[in-house]
Design a protein around this motif. Sequence first.
Motif, short mmCIF file in Angstrom:
data_model
loop_
_atom_site.label_atom_id
_atom_site.label_comp_id
_atom_site.label_asym_id
_atom_site.label_seq_id
_atom_site.Cartn_x
_atom_site.Cartn_y
_atom_site.Cartn_z
N ASP A 130 0.82 -1.21 0.00
CA ASP A 130 0.00 0.00 0.00
C ASP A 130 0.86 1.26 0.00
O ASP A 130 0.52 2.25 -0.64
CB ASP A 130 -0.93 0.02 1.22
CG ASP A 130 -1.92 -1.12 1.18
OD1 ASP A 130 -2.70 -1.19 0.21
OD2 ASP A 130 -1.91 -1.95 2.12
N TYR A 131 1.97 1.20 0.75
CA TYR A 131 2.87 2.36 0.85
C TYR A 131 4.32 1.92 0.86
O TYR A 131 4.67 0.94 1.48
CB TYR A 131 2.61 3.16 2.14
CG TYR A 131 1.27 3.84 2.15
CD1 TYR A 131 1.09 5.08 1.55
CD2 TYR A 131 0.18 3.24 2.77
CE1 TYR A 131 -0.14 5.70 1.55
CE2 TYR A 131 -1.06 3.87 2.78
CZ TYR A 131 -1.21 5.09 2.17
OH TYR A 131 -2.43 5.70 2.17
N ILE A 132 5.14 2.71 0.16
CA ILE A 132 6.59 2.61 0.25
C ILE A 132 7.06 3.97 0.75
O ILE A 132 6.69 5.01 0.18
CB ILE A 132 7.23 2.31 -1.12
CG1 ILE A 132 6.75 0.97 -1.66
CG2 ILE A 132 8.76 2.34 -1.01
CD1 ILE A 132 7.17 0.71 -3.08
N ILE A 133 7.83 3.96 1.81
CA ILE A 133 8.32 5.21 2.39
C ILE A 133 9.84 5.22 2.33
O ILE A 133 10.49 4.27 2.78
CB ILE A 133 7.83 5.38 3.85
CG1 ILE A 133 6.29 5.39 3.86
CG2 ILE A 133 8.41 6.65 4.47
CD1 ILE A 133 5.68 5.37 5.22
N PHE A 134 10.39 6.29 1.76
CA PHE A 134 11.83 6.47 1.67
C PHE A 134 12.27 7.53 2.66
O PHE A 134 11.83 8.68 2.58
CB PHE A 134 12.24 6.92 0.27
CG PHE A 134 11.97 5.94 -0.83
CD1 PHE A 134 12.57 4.69 -0.83
CD2 PHE A 134 11.12 6.28 -1.87
CE1 PHE A 134 12.32 3.79 -1.86
CE2 PHE A 134 10.88 5.38 -2.90
CZ PHE A 134 11.48 4.14 -2.89
N ASP A 135 13.13 7.15 3.59
CA ASP A 135 13.76 8.12 4.49
C ASP A 135 15.07 8.51 3.79
O ASP A 135 15.92 7.66 3.54
CB ASP A 135 14.05 7.47 5.85
CG ASP A 135 14.75 8.41 6.80
OD1 ASP A 135 14.42 9.60 6.81
OD2 ASP A 135 15.65 7.95 7.53
N THR A 136 15.23 9.78 3.47
CA THR A 136 16.35 10.21 2.64
C THR A 136 17.46 10.90 3.43
O THR A 136 17.26 11.30 4.57
CB THR A 136 15.86 11.20 1.55
OG1 THR A 136 15.42 12.39 2.18
CG2 THR A 136 14.75 10.59 0.71
N SER A 137 18.60 11.06 2.77
CA SER A 137 19.71 11.85 3.32
C SER A 137 19.38 13.32 3.17
O SER A 137 18.69 13.71 2.23
CB SER A 137 21.00 11.59 2.53
OG SER A 137 21.46 10.29 2.72
#
Length: 154
Positions: A130-137
Amino acid sequence: MGKNIAVHSYKGGTGKTSLSVNLAATFVKQGKKVALFDLDFRAPSIFTILKCEKTKIWLNDYLNGICKIDDILLDVSERIPNAGKFYVGPANPSTSAMRDMTTKDRKWETHAFDRVLALRKNLIKEQKFDYIIFDTSPGLQYSSMNAIVAADFV
């Protein structure tokens, strides 16, 4: 159809990782199937924050093209009982891995972008996340820009 979300800020220490983890947990509590990826290769912390089991395969390895996305996904669903499914794709927190990721050239980053797009297609269309979450630099790192371009929401 699932959505990709990139959590980004140009400055470090603004709470990107806390927001990413809490956003993922909120969706999981709503019964959703969620994957959270740590694209902060300069200071990866999701592995530690979520107290994940030790692993030998990391998101770095997927982006290097030496494994499949399913090889790196850690099922942490038990952390939120009676809810949806929660998976984590941690970045390698070792000093040598952080140093290695800072030396990547544009050719590698282009290849990594293709891998991020393949990840999105696989998880959303084939595995029905349902969701893909990217925690970024923070800042304008290639990995952050790749996540932002691949995201539906930033």
